[in-house]
Design a protein around this motif. Sequence first.
Motif, mmCIF file in Angstrom:
data_model
loop_
_atom_site.group_PDB
_atom_site.id
_atom_site.type_symbol
_atom_site.label_atom_id
_atom_site.label_comp_id
_atom_site.label_asym_id
_atom_site.label_seq_id
_atom_site.Cartn_x
_atom_site.Cartn_y
_atom_site.Cartn_z
ATOM 1 N N ASP A 257 0.547 -0.789 0.118
ATOM 2 C CA ASP A 257 -0.021 0.474 0.067
ATOM 3 C C ASP A 257 0.573 1.461 0.000
ATOM 4 O OD1 ASP A 257 0.876 -0.012 2.530
ATOM 5 O OD2 ASP A 257 -1.064 0.177 3.894
ATOM 6 N N PHE A 258 2.221 0.903 -0.559
ATOM 7 C CA PHE A 258 2.877 2.170 -0.342
ATOM 8 C C PHE A 258 3.558 2.310 -1.959
ATOM 9 C CE2 PHE A 258 4.624 -1.218 1.562
ATOM 10 C CZ PHE A 258 6.240 -1.361 1.319
ATOM 11 N N ASP A 259 4.467 3.503 -2.689
ATOM 12 C CA ASP A 259 4.928 2.994 -3.829
ATOM 13 C C ASP A 259 6.339 2.619 -3.134
ATOM 14 O OD1 ASP A 259 3.209 4.408 -5.597
ATOM 15 O OD2 ASP A 259 3.377 6.519 -4.644
ATOM 16 N N VAL A 260 6.825 2.247 -3.995
ATOM 17 C CA VAL A 260 8.217 1.476 -4.050
ATOM 18 C C VAL A 260 9.195 2.435 -4.643
ATOM 19 C CG1 VAL A 260 9.425 -0.848 -4.534
ATOM 20 C CG2 VAL A 260 7.492 -0.910 -3.257
ATOM 21 N N LEU A 261 10.308 3.211 -4.203
ATOM 22 C CA LEU A 261 11.060 3.246 -4.741
ATOM 23 C C LEU A 261 12.575 2.881 -5.493
ATOM 24 C CD1 LEU A 261 11.558 6.609 -3.288
ATOM 25 C CD2 LEU A 261 10.116 6.865 -4.818
ATOM 26 N N THR B 179 6.050 -10.710 3.756
ATOM 27 C CA THR B 179 4.997 -10.529 3.856
ATOM 28 C C THR B 179 3.956 -10.645 5.650
ATOM 29 O OG1 THR B 179 3.863 -12.813 2.939
ATOM 30 C CG2 THR B 179 3.598 -10.853 2.030
ATOM 31 N N GLY B 180 3.483 -10.121 5.969
ATOM 32 C CA GLY B 180 3.401 -10.652 7.810
ATOM 33 C C GLY B 180 2.451 -11.190 7.757
ATOM 34 N N PRO B 181 2.015 -12.188 9.195
ATOM 35 C CA PRO B 181 0.695 -13.106 9.081
ATOM 36 C C PRO B 181 -0.286 -12.293 8.476
ATOM 37 C CG PRO B 181 2.400 -12.623 11.223
ATOM 38 C CD PRO B 181 3.217 -11.216 10.098
ATOM 39 N N ASP B 182 -0.216 -11.620 8.676
ATOM 40 C CA ASP B 182 -1.500 -11.638 8.088
ATOM 41 C C ASP B 182 -2.490 -11.095 6.823
ATOM 42 O OD1 ASP B 182 -0.704 -8.488 8.429
ATOM 43 O OD2 ASP B 182 -1.924 -7.883 9.271
ATOM 44 N N GLY B 183 -1.018 -11.634 5.830
ATOM 45 C CA GLY B 183 -0.977 -10.283 4.328
ATOM 46 C C GLY B 183 -0.690 -9.692 4.419
ATOM 47 N N SER B 184 0.073 -8.517 5.132
ATOM 48 C CA SER B 184 0.286 -7.642 4.539
ATOM 49 C C SER B 184 1.524 -7.066 4.253
ATOM 50 C CB SER B 184 0.149 -6.248 6.210
ATOM 51 O OG SER B 184 0.719 -6.861 6.534
ATOM 52 N N CYS B 185 1.576 -6.219 3.506
ATOM 53 C CA CYS B 185 2.676 -6.274 3.025
ATOM 54 C C CYS B 185 3.737 -5.266 4.346
ATOM 55 C CB CYS B 185 3.355 -5.061 1.691
ATOM 56 S SG CYS B 185 4.593 -5.004 0.901
ATOM 57 N N GLN B 186 5.277 -5.960 4.099
ATOM 58 C CA GLN B 186 5.969 -5.549 5.492
ATOM 59 C C GLN B 186 7.659 -4.811 4.883
ATOM 60 O OE1 GLN B 186 5.303 -5.366 8.974
ATOM 61 N NE2 GLN B 186 3.150 -5.801 8.174
ATOM 62 N N GLY B 187 7.834 -5.269 3.685
ATOM 63 C CA GLY B 187 9.050 -4.492 3.138
ATOM 64 C C GLY B 187 8.670 -5.186 1.341
ATOM 65 N N ILE B 188 9.349 -4.488 1.053
ATOM 66 C CA ILE B 188 9.675 -4.661 -0.875
ATOM 67 C C ILE B 188 11.349 -4.806 -0.684
ATOM 68 C CG2 ILE B 188 9.814 -4.295 -2.884
ATOM 69 C CD1 ILE B 188 7.270 -4.708 -2.467
ATOM 70 N N LYS C 291 12.727 6.335 -8.079
ATOM 71 C CA LYS C 291 11.267 6.592 -9.146
ATOM 72 C C LYS C 291 10.448 5.602 -8.351
ATOM 73 C CE LYS C 291 11.755 4.918 -13.893
ATOM 74 N NZ LYS C 291 12.276 5.658 -15.048
ATOM 75 N N PRO C 292 8.960 5.391 -8.505
ATOM 76 C CA PRO C 292 8.040 4.799 -7.955
ATOM 77 C C PRO C 292 8.240 3.496 -9.456
ATOM 78 C CG PRO C 292 6.765 6.665 -8.032
ATOM 79 C CD PRO C 292 8.354 6.878 -8.209
ATOM 80 N N LEU C 293 8.235 2.401 -8.801
ATOM 81 C CA LEU C 293 7.906 1.133 -9.717
ATOM 82 C C LEU C 293 6.192 1.161 -9.948
ATOM 83 C CD1 LEU C 293 10.974 -2.058 -8.750
ATOM 84 C CD2 LEU C 293 10.546 0.921 -11.213
ATOM 85 N N PRO C 294 6.049 -0.058 -11.284
ATOM 86 C CA PRO C 294 4.201 0.323 -11.482
ATOM 87 C C PRO C 294 3.845 -0.953 -10.377
ATOM 88 C CG PRO C 294 5.385 -0.189 -13.564
ATOM 89 C CD PRO C 294 7.048 0.547 -12.148
ATOM 90 N N ALA C 295 2.589 -0.951 -10.284
ATOM 91 C CA ALA C 295 2.456 -2.095 -8.387
ATOM 92 C C ALA C 295 2.236 -2.868 -8.993
ATOM 93 C CB ALA C 295 1.427 -1.172 -8.417
ATOM 94 N N ASP C 296 2.142 -2.953 -10.730
ATOM 95 C CA ASP C 296 1.557 -4.697 -11.082
ATOM 96 C C ASP C 296 3.101 -5.551 -10.601
ATOM 97 O OD1 ASP C 296 3.301 -3.116 -12.601
ATOM 98 O OD2 ASP C 296 1.751 -3.707 -14.496
#
Length: 164
Positions: free
Chosen positions: A15-19, A36-45, A154-159
């Motif tokens: 839920d954030f732009d990845v630089l 990913t966290g235990p709840d499926g949330s993104c904890q880092g890229i 720069k931000p990379l595409p979310a897909d």
Amino acid sequence: MSFLRRRSGQPAGPDFDVLAMDPGDWPGDFGAAMMTGPDGSCQGIFLRYDLFGGRGPAMFIGNLPEGSPARDTGDNVPFEVRQLLAALENDEPVEFVSAEDFPVMLGDDLLIVKKVKVSEERVFCAQFGRSDGVQVTIASWDRPISDDLYQLLKPLPADMFHQG
């Protein structure tokens, strides 16, 4: 800094732009991984750039949101430094030595970058916090991080970051 704003809507991955540097501009191999966290949330890229023809990465760039467990390593050695060394199969112990803040101009904006020094002298590391609370860490092997590098982020595409 327009590229530091949080995206609106429902992103495909975090839920954030990845630089990062555009993988198309990188002459070597590129890889990305999502923590990913235990709840499926993104904890880092984490983005891995390999210039050594498959012999190991030249650079790791991490994007860690607030609350990510990878942000608190307990010993001040950034998570990305440890990942870089593990990918290089360098199992020598590494310790935090020092950190110093440096100003970097991005157009008309001022970015405060923390340069982190560790005991492995071939590792160069820099960190900065974004306006949306995401911490960006760059760990480079045997290549100093120049101020020009920040201009390339720069931000990379979310897909690019679909879980699959």
